[in-house]
Design a protein around this motif. Structure first.
Motif, short mmCIF file in Angstrom:
data_model
loop_
_atom_site.label_atom_id
_atom_site.label_comp_id
_atom_site.label_asym_id
_atom_site.label_seq_id
_atom_site.Cartn_x
_atom_site.Cartn_y
_atom_site.Cartn_z
N ILE A 187 0.91 -0.98 0.04
CA ILE A 187 0.10 0.11 -0.08
C ILE A 187 0.86 1.23 0.12
O ILE A 187 1.60 1.34 1.00
CB ILE A 187 -0.94 -0.18 1.05
CG1 ILE A 187 -1.89 -1.18 1.28
CG2 ILE A 187 -1.67 1.38 1.39
CD1 ILE A 187 -2.80 -1.33 2.40
N SER A 188 0.83 1.95 -1.01
CA SER A 188 1.54 2.98 -1.45
C SER A 188 1.07 4.49 -1.26
O SER A 188 -0.22 4.47 -1.12
CB SER A 188 2.25 3.04 -2.68
OG SER A 188 3.27 4.08 -3.02
N ALA A 221 -2.43 2.20 -4.34
CA ALA A 221 -2.52 3.49 -3.45
C ALA A 221 -4.16 3.81 -3.28
O ALA A 221 -4.97 3.78 -4.39
CB ALA A 221 -1.92 4.62 -4.19
N GLY A 222 -4.66 4.46 -2.36
CA GLY A 222 -5.96 4.67 -2.26
C GLY A 222 -6.28 5.78 -2.88
O GLY A 222 -5.62 6.65 -3.68
N ALA A 234 -7.21 6.07 2.72
CA ALA A 234 -6.47 5.59 1.60
C ALA A 234 -6.11 4.10 1.73
O ALA A 234 -6.11 3.39 0.95
CB ALA A 234 -5.40 6.51 1.22
N GLY A 235 -5.73 3.76 2.88
CA GLY A 235 -5.26 2.44 3.36
C GLY A 235 -6.42 1.43 2.97
O GLY A 235 -6.15 0.35 2.44
N TYR A 261 -3.81 0.75 9.43
CA TYR A 261 -5.16 0.71 10.35
C TYR A 261 -6.17 1.03 9.37
O TYR A 261 -7.21 -0.02 9.73
CB TYR A 261 -5.17 2.17 11.18
CG TYR A 261 -4.25 2.49 12.30
CD1 TYR A 261 -3.13 1.42 12.51
CD2 TYR A 261 -3.90 3.97 12.44
CE1 TYR A 261 -2.36 1.63 13.42
CE2 TYR A 261 -2.78 4.05 13.47
CZ TYR A 261 -1.93 3.17 14.07
OH TYR A 261 -0.96 3.56 14.71
N GLY A 262 -6.35 1.56 8.58
CA GLY A 262 -7.37 1.34 7.43
C GLY A 262 -7.37 0.03 6.62
O GLY A 262 -8.40 -0.42 6.54
N ALA A 263 -6.34 -0.29 6.38
CA ALA A 263 -6.22 -1.95 5.85
C ALA A 263 -6.87 -2.79 6.57
O ALA A 263 -7.60 -3.75 6.22
CB ALA A 263 -4.75 -1.93 5.45
#
Length: 344
Positions: A187-188, A221-222, A234-235, A261-263
């Protein structure tokens, strides 16, 4: 007006003479006023650079005792990453009689905001966080008549404390490889972030070293652009894309903790479990990550903020001719419960 004596500091009058404008016009340019044409503004700025002019810092006296002020300029005053570093700044100044100012550069026009701040010349020292130094800003910082310390970037002639983002990303990805993962996602951040390219390079270097072919489908990327993609939203968006692949990853390296965290949130909402269904590694080691049990690259931001502030305090008390420092800050990996050995 009389000619300036050799070796004396240029004044606002010298700038006005050089640019062939009124003193009031120079003042408007220095204060970022919109009441100046672009051609005139450019002429005044050229004169400022040519003369290496810096305004006198604001004089503040109480009973003949002056108060020292330093500023911290940073891209975001609300990001958890920068809040961690500001804790270190605060700790270093705890016993100092020093005023602390914050300059929030923002993400839209950080260089213009910094230049306007520098033109005011209102501080005795500047700590600049996580902004690549280039062009006119580099010239202004080198000519600034107050100590400058960089944290998270480097430039010849300025004190700098920095991390090797490529090294950190390679460390995180190599760890996942060592846990048996071969299908590893990244995740960039968005490409305009100064950290995005070196972290991608480190990820690719670790895969190459392990003999794993690079698959661009595993880099996401989100859509959310806040903080250049270093955000929970975005994650989650990037993780959704990765986990929707027919051959989805068994592990994901997120280029920041907040992305991780988002992922993790997306994985949970999709009915999966970390690390049973997918391992996740972050980057930063924010305080919250220790409570969430996230494996992550430790940068020691609070210690870095403390160390950089101490360097700035040293500059304030030492000779300007002291040798500049160029310090690479250490990175390490904090292994926690968000990763597991791949057994498939």
């Amino acid at each position: 007006m009389p000619e300036r004596s050799p070796g004396s500091r240029p004044t606002i009058y010298d700038v006005a003479d050089e640019a062939r404008v009124a003193i009031s016009t120079v003042s408007r340019v220095l204060n970022g006023s919109n009441e100046v044409s672009e051609a005139t503004r450019s002429r005044v700025q050229d004169a400022i650079r040519k003369l290496q002019f810096q305004p006198q810092r604001i004089a503040r006296n109480l009973a003949q005792q002056s108060t020292t002020s330093i500023a911290v300029a940073l891209p975001s005053a609300t990001s958890m990453f920068f809040v961690e570093m500001l804790k270190g700044v605060k700790d270093a100044l705890r016993d100092e009689d020093i005023d602390l100012l914050l300059c929030n550069l923002g993400s839209a026009t950080p260089y213009q905001t910094l230049q306007r701040f520098l033109n005011r010349g209102a501080v005795d020292g500047l700590l600049l966080m996580s902004l690549p130094i280039e062009g006119d800003v580099a010239e202004q910082l080198l000519a600034f008549q107050a100590p400058v310390v960089l944290l998270g970037s480097r430039h010849q002639g300025l004190d700098a404390l920095w991390w090797d983002d490529r090294e950190g990303a390679q460390m995180a990805t190599t760890y996942l490889v060592e846990q048996g993962h071969r299908r590893i996602g990244l995740i960039s951040a968005h490409a305009w972030s100064s950290n995005a390219a070196p972290r991608l390079e480190g990820y690719r270097a670790a895969l190459d070293e392990a003999g794993i072919a690079f698959d661009p489908a595993l880099v996401a990327a989100g859509e959310t652009t806040k903080h250049a993609g270093y955000s929970e939203e975005a994650g989650a968006e990037a993780m959704e894309a990765l986990m929707s692949l027919d051959d989805r990853p068994t592990a994901v390296f997120a280029a920041s903790d907040v992305q991780a965290y988002g992922a993790w949130s997306h994985v949970r909402d999709a009915g999966m479990v970390v690390p049973r269904d997918v391992s996740i590694v972050g980057y930063d080691d924010l305080k919250l990550s220790r409570f969430l049990d996230l494996t992550t690259v430790t940068q020691g931001m609070q210690q870095a903020g403390h160390q950089a502030t101490q360097r700035l305090l040293h500059r304030l008390r030492s000779s300007p001719s002291d040798e500049r420092v160029d310090v690479q800050l250490p990175l390490s990996l904090a292994v926690r419960g968000s990763t597991a050995v791949e057994t498939a």
